[in-house]
Design a protein around this motif. Sequence first.
Motif, PDB file in Angstrom:
ATOM      1  N   GLU A 302       0.833  -1.201   0.000  1.00  0.00           N
ATOM      2  CA  GLU A 302       0.000   0.000   0.000  1.00  0.00           C
ATOM      3  C   GLU A 302       0.868   1.252   0.000  1.00  0.00           C
ATOM      4  O   GLU A 302       0.601   2.225  -0.720  1.00  0.00           O
ATOM      5  CB  GLU A 302      -0.901  -0.021   1.241  1.00  0.00           C
ATOM      6  CG  GLU A 302      -1.885   1.123   1.308  1.00  0.00           C
ATOM      7  CD  GLU A 302      -3.038   0.962   0.339  1.00  0.00           C
ATOM      8  OE1 GLU A 302      -3.510   2.001  -0.182  1.00  0.00           O
ATOM      9  OE2 GLU A 302      -3.457  -0.186   0.093  1.00  0.00           O
ATOM     10  N   LYS A 303       1.931   1.235   0.785  1.00  0.00           N
ATOM     11  CA  LYS A 303       2.791   2.413   0.925  1.00  0.00           C
ATOM     12  C   LYS A 303       3.594   2.690  -0.338  1.00  0.00           C
ATOM     13  O   LYS A 303       3.869   3.839  -0.669  1.00  0.00           O
ATOM     14  CB  LYS A 303       3.731   2.201   2.121  1.00  0.00           C
ATOM     15  CG  LYS A 303       4.498   3.442   2.529  1.00  0.00           C
ATOM     16  CD  LYS A 303       5.251   3.194   3.824  1.00  0.00           C
ATOM     17  CE  LYS A 303       5.955   4.458   4.296  1.00  0.00           C
ATOM     18  NZ  LYS A 303       6.660   4.244   5.582  1.00  0.00           N
ATOM     19  N   THR A 304       3.997   1.635  -1.059  1.00  0.00           N
ATOM     20  CA  THR A 304       4.855   1.811  -2.243  1.00  0.00           C
ATOM     21  C   THR A 304       4.058   1.891  -3.537  1.00  0.00           C
ATOM     22  O   THR A 304       4.632   1.813  -4.616  1.00  0.00           O
ATOM     23  CB  THR A 304       5.849   0.639  -2.341  1.00  0.00           C
ATOM     24  OG1 THR A 304       5.112  -0.608  -2.367  1.00  0.00           O
ATOM     25  CG2 THR A 304       6.799   0.625  -1.157  1.00  0.00           C
ATOM     26  N   PHE A 305       2.736   2.029  -3.450  1.00  0.00           N
ATOM     27  CA  PHE A 305       1.892   2.038  -4.652  1.00  0.00           C
ATOM     28  C   PHE A 305       2.286   3.149  -5.623  1.00  0.00           C
ATOM     29  O   PHE A 305       2.458   2.925  -6.815  1.00  0.00           O
ATOM     30  CB  PHE A 305       0.424   2.177  -4.246  1.00  0.00           C
ATOM     31  CG  PHE A 305      -0.514   2.398  -5.402  1.00  0.00           C
ATOM     32  CD1 PHE A 305      -0.655   1.435  -6.389  1.00  0.00           C
ATOM     33  CD2 PHE A 305      -1.244   3.571  -5.510  1.00  0.00           C
ATOM     34  CE1 PHE A 305      -1.514   1.628  -7.452  1.00  0.00           C
ATOM     35  CE2 PHE A 305      -2.104   3.778  -6.576  1.00  0.00           C
ATOM     36  CZ  PHE A 305      -2.241   2.797  -7.552  1.00  0.00           C
ATOM     37  N   ALA A 306       2.447   4.381  -5.116  1.00  0.00           N
ATOM     38  CA  ALA A 306       2.772   5.508  -5.993  1.00  0.00           C
ATOM     39  C   ALA A 306       4.104   5.295  -6.701  1.00  0.00           C
ATOM     40  O   ALA A 306       4.234   5.533  -7.918  1.00  0.00           O
ATOM     41  CB  ALA A 306       2.800   6.797  -5.175  1.00  0.00           C
ATOM     42  N   HIS A 307       5.095   4.843  -5.964  1.00  0.00           N
ATOM     43  CA  HIS A 307       6.408   4.589  -6.561  1.00  0.00           C
ATOM     44  C   HIS A 307       6.324   3.522  -7.648  1.00  0.00           C
ATOM     45  O   HIS A 307       6.929   3.648  -8.722  1.00  0.00           O
ATOM     46  CB  HIS A 307       7.382   4.151  -5.463  1.00  0.00           C
ATOM     47  CG  HIS A 307       8.716   3.707  -5.972  1.00  0.00           C
ATOM     48  ND1 HIS A 307       9.548   4.512  -6.719  1.00  0.00           N
ATOM     49  CD2 HIS A 307       9.357   2.506  -5.863  1.00  0.00           C
ATOM     50  CE1 HIS A 307      10.646   3.850  -7.031  1.00  0.00           C
ATOM     51  NE2 HIS A 307      10.544   2.625  -6.527  1.00  0.00           N
ATOM     52  N   ARG A 308       5.552   2.489  -7.389  1.00  0.00           N
ATOM     53  CA  ARG A 308       5.413   1.383  -8.338  1.00  0.00           C
ATOM     54  C   ARG A 308       4.713   1.833  -9.620  1.00  0.00           C
ATOM     55  O   ARG A 308       5.138   1.500 -10.725  1.00  0.00           O
ATOM     56  CB  ARG A 308       4.639   0.251  -7.657  1.00  0.00           C
ATOM     57  CG  ARG A 308       4.618  -1.037  -8.418  1.00  0.00           C
ATOM     58  CD  ARG A 308       4.182  -2.181  -7.524  1.00  0.00           C
ATOM     59  NE  ARG A 308       2.914  -1.958  -6.834  1.00  0.00           N
ATOM     60  CZ  ARG A 308       2.805  -1.683  -5.541  1.00  0.00           C
ATOM     61  NH1 ARG A 308       3.881  -1.597  -4.784  1.00  0.00           N
ATOM     62  NH2 ARG A 308       1.612  -1.506  -4.978  1.00  0.00           N
ATOM     63  N   ARG A 309       3.648   2.622  -9.483  1.00  0.00           N
ATOM     64  CA  ARG A 309       2.905   3.077 -10.666  1.00  0.00           C
ATOM     65  C   ARG A 309       3.744   4.028 -11.512  1.00  0.00           C
ATOM     66  O   ARG A 309       3.732   3.966 -12.738  1.00  0.00           O
ATOM     67  CB  ARG A 309       1.610   3.762 -10.237  1.00  0.00           C
ATOM     68  CG  ARG A 309       0.555   2.817  -9.690  1.00  0.00           C
ATOM     69  CD  ARG A 309       0.222   1.726 -10.674  1.00  0.00           C
ATOM     70  NE  ARG A 309      -0.257   2.252 -11.941  1.00  0.00           N
ATOM     71  CZ  ARG A 309      -0.371   1.538 -13.039  1.00  0.00           C
ATOM     72  NH1 ARG A 309      -0.003   0.268 -13.049  1.00  0.00           N
ATOM     73  NH2 ARG A 309      -0.825   2.076 -14.152  1.00  0.00           N
ATOM     74  N   GLN A 310       4.467   4.936 -10.868  1.00  0.00           N
ATOM     75  CA  GLN A 310       5.305   5.852 -11.636  1.00  0.00           C
ATOM     76  C   GLN A 310       6.408   5.109 -12.374  1.00  0.00           C
ATOM     77  O   GLN A 310       6.778   5.461 -13.500  1.00  0.00           O
ATOM     78  CB  GLN A 310       5.902   6.910 -10.700  1.00  0.00           C
ATOM     79  CG  GLN A 310       4.867   7.882 -10.152  1.00  0.00           C
ATOM     80  CD  GLN A 310       5.501   9.032  -9.406  1.00  0.00           C
ATOM     81  OE1 GLN A 310       6.635   9.423  -9.705  1.00  0.00           O
ATOM     82  NE2 GLN A 310       4.774   9.587  -8.437  1.00  0.00           N
ATOM     83  N   GLU A 338      -4.168  -4.426  -5.901  1.00  0.00           N
ATOM     84  CA  GLU A 338      -3.574  -3.459  -6.833  1.00  0.00           C
ATOM     85  C   GLU A 338      -4.604  -2.999  -7.860  1.00  0.00           C
ATOM     86  O   GLU A 338      -4.644  -1.820  -8.248  1.00  0.00           O
ATOM     87  CB  GLU A 338      -2.370  -4.095  -7.530  1.00  0.00           C
ATOM     88  CG  GLU A 338      -1.543  -3.132  -8.358  1.00  0.00           C
ATOM     89  CD  GLU A 338      -0.582  -2.316  -7.518  1.00  0.00           C
ATOM     90  OE1 GLU A 338       0.244  -1.589  -8.118  1.00  0.00           O
ATOM     91  OE2 GLU A 338      -0.642  -2.395  -6.281  1.00  0.00           O
ATOM     92  N   ARG A 341      -6.676  -0.440  -6.220  1.00  0.00           N
ATOM     93  CA  ARG A 341      -5.955   0.824  -6.034  1.00  0.00           C
ATOM     94  C   ARG A 341      -5.970   1.650  -7.319  1.00  0.00           C
ATOM     95  O   ARG A 341      -6.075   2.872  -7.285  1.00  0.00           O
ATOM     96  CB  ARG A 341      -4.510   0.546  -5.623  1.00  0.00           C
ATOM     97  CG  ARG A 341      -4.336  -0.108  -4.262  1.00  0.00           C
ATOM     98  CD  ARG A 341      -2.862  -0.215  -3.901  1.00  0.00           C
ATOM     99  NE  ARG A 341      -2.665  -1.124  -2.770  1.00  0.00           N
ATOM    100  CZ  ARG A 341      -2.111  -2.324  -2.852  1.00  0.00           C
ATOM    101  NH1 ARG A 341      -1.646  -2.757  -4.030  1.00  0.00           N
ATOM    102  NH2 ARG A 341      -1.970  -3.080  -1.790  1.00  0.00           N
TER     103      ARG A 341
END
Length: 387
Positions: A302-310, A338, A341
């Motif tokens: 959940e915390k690394t979602f933004a990093h993963r999508r970018q 995911e 999200r």
Amino acid sequence: MAAPVKLRIILGENDSQRLTLQDEIPETIGELVQHIKRQCWVEDYFRLQFMDAEFGNEFTNLTSLSEIQDKSTLKLVFDSAATASALPGGSPPPPYSIPATSWSGNDSSLSSGSLCDTDILSSPESTPSRSSGWPVVFVVPRFPYDCQLQLDKANAEFKESGTLLDPDVRLKTAIIDSLAEEIVQYKVYPSDSEFEEVAKALVSSHPCLKEPGSATGYGGWKVTLKYKLANYRRKLQRLGCPEVELNSLTNKPADKCSPAYGVKKPRRAEVNYCPTYPSGESAETLEKIRETLLLEVKKMMEKTFAHRRQEVIRDAPLIADFKTKWPALFCVRELTAEFKRITTVSLLPKLLSELDVLSSNLMKVFSKKGGGQGRKIKSIMIPITQV
């Protein structure tokens, strides 16, 4: 344009694959490893060996790509991640090592990957009880000092005069005990062919022990080893060895309480089939650890979602590389999470609702299928059409 280069990659016993390099042999071993990783789907630590023609086609560690050419044979020698990361001086794994990403948890939602591409969850207590499978060539161990002296002397006499040794009970017992201890380092339930390998290796290393009148020279040793291993397993069962204990009569149905019924043995590729719990741990404590890990995985993803999508949008990484970097994402639980999200919609209800819309058209397509597959599909669809 250069012709494609083809290499034979030996992944294990009775397991090899052809590797095709479209342009030419890469400039570095690291690049070659990346090709092997992508085409052969290898993820564990390994080092490369090549078939050295100067030494009778024996395999030698590959240190320079000048040693290989088109249609060369390479062999992968797998090392554990813990061993690879513990090099002298604390140095990192060599460039031809690939990190392992297999998850060994019991929860089905995490069966496709580990938590991350580091060893933060590794510890000496979690290392498996066996570090390798059955050897390609069984090496006879050294026997107790006095027994080894007696065998060395008998081997020298055999070489001079061909005299065979008739071992006394004490010597024979020491030999069988040592072989049994060596065998269980690899397997508790060896096959008939593996017993034969051990017996053959014994008389090859110590020709004075060949049996006169035997067609092979080691038939009696083979039978004795089988009886010894059966007795050894009973000893292990009393000591609580789980690999043997699960085959005890107390774990079998009352109406089929036979030693030969339902014996559970490791398959060919399984080395640590039913390992013992780490020291100081039990089923209850490890279950609590598993639940904690699941909670931590959920928090981290959940915390690394933004990093993963970018990363996906900006870099467009290869699927194999992305799976190596985010292995937990490829389990059912995190895959559905995911999806929500990204789309704010639950995956399973969305899938089923869309499937309902297309069901009538799909059934029409299936009904037009002919041949053996068509008959099979129609037999499956009969209960659906009757509803």
